[in-house]
Scaffold this active site. Structure first.
Site, PDB file in Angstrom:
ATOM      1  CG  HIS A 115      -1.826  -1.142   1.316  1.00  0.00           C
ATOM      2  ND1 HIS A 115      -2.457  -1.541   2.465  1.00  0.00           N
ATOM      3  CD2 HIS A 115      -2.240  -2.036   0.361  1.00  0.00           C
ATOM      4  CE1 HIS A 115      -3.201  -2.595   2.222  1.00  0.00           C
ATOM      5  NE2 HIS A 115      -3.086  -2.921   0.952  1.00  0.00           N
ATOM      6  CE1 TYR A 139       0.143  -1.224  10.429  1.00  0.00           C
ATOM      7  CE2 TYR A 139       1.803  -0.642   8.824  1.00  0.00           C
ATOM      8  CZ  TYR A 139       0.842  -1.510   9.285  1.00  0.00           C
ATOM      9  OH  TYR A 139       0.586  -2.675   8.612  1.00  0.00           O
TER      10      TYR A 139
HETATM   11  C1  LIG Z   1      -4.832   2.583   6.818  1.00  0.00           C
HETATM   12  C2  LIG Z   1      -6.227   2.853   7.345  1.00  0.00           C
HETATM   13  C3  LIG Z   1      -7.272   2.014   7.065  1.00  0.00           C
HETATM   14  N1  LIG Z   1      -8.514   2.319   7.564  1.00  0.00           N
HETATM   15  C4  LIG Z   1      -9.602   1.409   7.291  1.00  0.00           C
HETATM   16  C5  LIG Z   1      -9.789   1.022   5.844  1.00  0.00           C
HETATM   17  C6  LIG Z   1     -10.302  -0.380   5.919  1.00  0.00           C
HETATM   18  O1  LIG Z   1     -11.693  -0.346   6.063  1.00  0.00           O
HETATM   19  C7  LIG Z   1      -9.707  -0.929   7.205  1.00  0.00           C
HETATM   20  C8  LIG Z   1      -8.502  -1.823   6.949  1.00  0.00           C
HETATM   21  O2  LIG Z   1      -7.629  -1.107   6.083  1.00  0.00           O
HETATM   22  P1  LIG Z   1      -6.630  -1.901   5.201  1.00  0.00           P
HETATM   23  O3  LIG Z   1      -7.290  -3.080   4.579  1.00  0.00           O
HETATM   24  O4  LIG Z   1      -5.893  -0.915   4.308  1.00  0.00           O
HETATM   25  O5  LIG Z   1      -5.579  -2.434   6.291  1.00  0.00           O
HETATM   26  P2  LIG Z   1      -4.228  -3.176   5.943  1.00  0.00           P
HETATM   27  O6  LIG Z   1      -4.392  -4.104   4.804  1.00  0.00           O
HETATM   28  O7  LIG Z   1      -3.686  -3.681   7.216  1.00  0.00           O
HETATM   29  O8  LIG Z   1      -3.274  -2.017   5.411  1.00  0.00           O
HETATM   30  C9  LIG Z   1      -2.357  -1.424   6.312  1.00  0.00           C
HETATM   31  O9  LIG Z   1      -1.221  -2.212   6.262  1.00  0.00           O
HETATM   32  C10 LIG Z   1      -0.425  -1.968   5.090  1.00  0.00           C
HETATM   33  C11 LIG Z   1       0.658  -3.019   5.023  1.00  0.00           C
HETATM   34  C12 LIG Z   1       0.069  -0.584   5.128  1.00  0.00           C
HETATM   35  O10 LIG Z   1       1.243  -0.257   4.929  1.00  0.00           O
HETATM   36  C13 LIG Z   1      -0.940   0.444   5.334  1.00  0.00           C
HETATM   37  O11 LIG Z   1      -0.416   1.485   6.156  1.00  0.00           O
HETATM   38  C14 LIG Z   1      -2.252   0.037   5.918  1.00  0.00           C
HETATM   39  O12 LIG Z   1      -3.184   0.314   4.917  1.00  0.00           O
HETATM   40  O13 LIG Z   1      -9.293   0.207   7.970  1.00  0.00           O
HETATM   41  C15 LIG Z   1      -8.749   3.445   8.323  1.00  0.00           C
HETATM   42  O14 LIG Z   1      -9.890   3.712   8.748  1.00  0.00           O
HETATM   43  N2  LIG Z   1      -7.708   4.279   8.597  1.00  0.00           N
HETATM   44  C16 LIG Z   1      -6.458   4.039   8.137  1.00  0.00           C
HETATM   45  O15 LIG Z   1      -5.550   4.841   8.414  1.00  0.00           O
END
Ligand SMILES: Cc1cn([C@H]2C[C@H](O)[C@@H](COP(=O)(O)OP(=O)(O)O[C@H]3O[C@H](C)C(=O)[C@H](O)[C@H]3O)O2)c(=O)[nH]c1=O
Length: 186
Positions: free
Chosen positions: A65, A135
């Site tokens: 990401h 993070y």
């Molecule tokens: C990043 C973020 C996400 N969200 C919400 C969006 C989704 O509904 C849920 C999960 O998000 P996401 O699927 O992007 O989570 P990860 O797959 O763990 O992604 C994270 O881990 C990868 C490896 C990274 O480097 C990013 O910083 C971060 O996006 O949280 C939020 O509400 N606020 C936030 O700051």
């Protein structure tokens, strides 16, 4: 007490921070992040957001990401429980290491964090069950500017340590890097 030692990594601006720890008969203590020490290590901007993720199963991958300009962000990634293979891809079009990746193992029982400049995609694979990450981000979450690369993109040929599991639908459906991909320059 110095907060951490800084190790330069092969991609310009990417650093491994190793925290100093206080240990005594009760256990241990270390300072996770401190704006002044982070700035001395190259952090630019505020600590705009601190996120926490929990991943149950070994082999799970999350990523790769990044946020597009003008919301590109620095990240400080720390493993609080378990162990991960933490990976970044340099997406800075003017970088001598454009589209090169680098990975570091982060283990909760050690004291390492990865300081990731803006302009990098980030992802990881869990090497143990029940991984917890924290993070620090230098910019807030802007979903309309979120983007990503495929963990199985042949243009990157990433040798994940374990068979990749449990990708989110979003992570499975990023587009592959095509010729002419311009990265995330401003
Ligand atoms: C990043 C973020 C996400 N969200 C919400 C969006 C989704 O509904 C849920 C999960 O998000 P996401 O699927 O992007 O989570 P990860 O797959 O763990 O992604 C994270 O881990 C990868 C490896 C990274 O480097 C990013 O910083 C971060 O996006 O949280 C939020 O509400 N606020 C936030 O700051």
């Amino acid at each position: 007490m110095s907060t951490f030692t800084v190790t330069e990594l092969p991609l310009p601006g990417l650093k491994r921070l190793t925290r100093s720890r206080f240990e005594d008969h009760r256990g241990r203590f270390s300072r996770l992040c401190c704006p002044m020490a982070l700035q001395q290590a190259g952090w630019q901007g505020p600590i705009a957001q601190i996120n926490h993720s929990v991943t149950q199963h070994e082999g799970t991958a999350r990523g790769l990401h990044y946020q597009r300009p003008p919301h590109e962000e620095m990240k400080l990634v720390t493993c609080l429980h378990g162990r991960i293979w933490d990976l970044v891809v340099d997406l800075r079009p003017d970088s001598p290491t454009f589209l090169r990746w680098h990975a570091e193992t982060l283990d909760a029982d050690e004291d390492g964090s990865l300081l990731i400049p803006a302009g990098f995609a980030h992802g990881f694979q869990t090497l143990t069950p029940n991984v917890e990450l924290i993070y620090c981000h230098s910019a807030g979450y802007e979903p309309a500017f979120e983007a990503g690369l495929r963990v199985d993109d042949p243009a990157l040929a990433i040798p994940w340590p374990l068979a990749v599991k449990n990708l989110s639908t979003r992570d499975q459906t990023f587009t592959l890097i095509e010729s002419g991909f311009e990265g995330v320059g401003r």
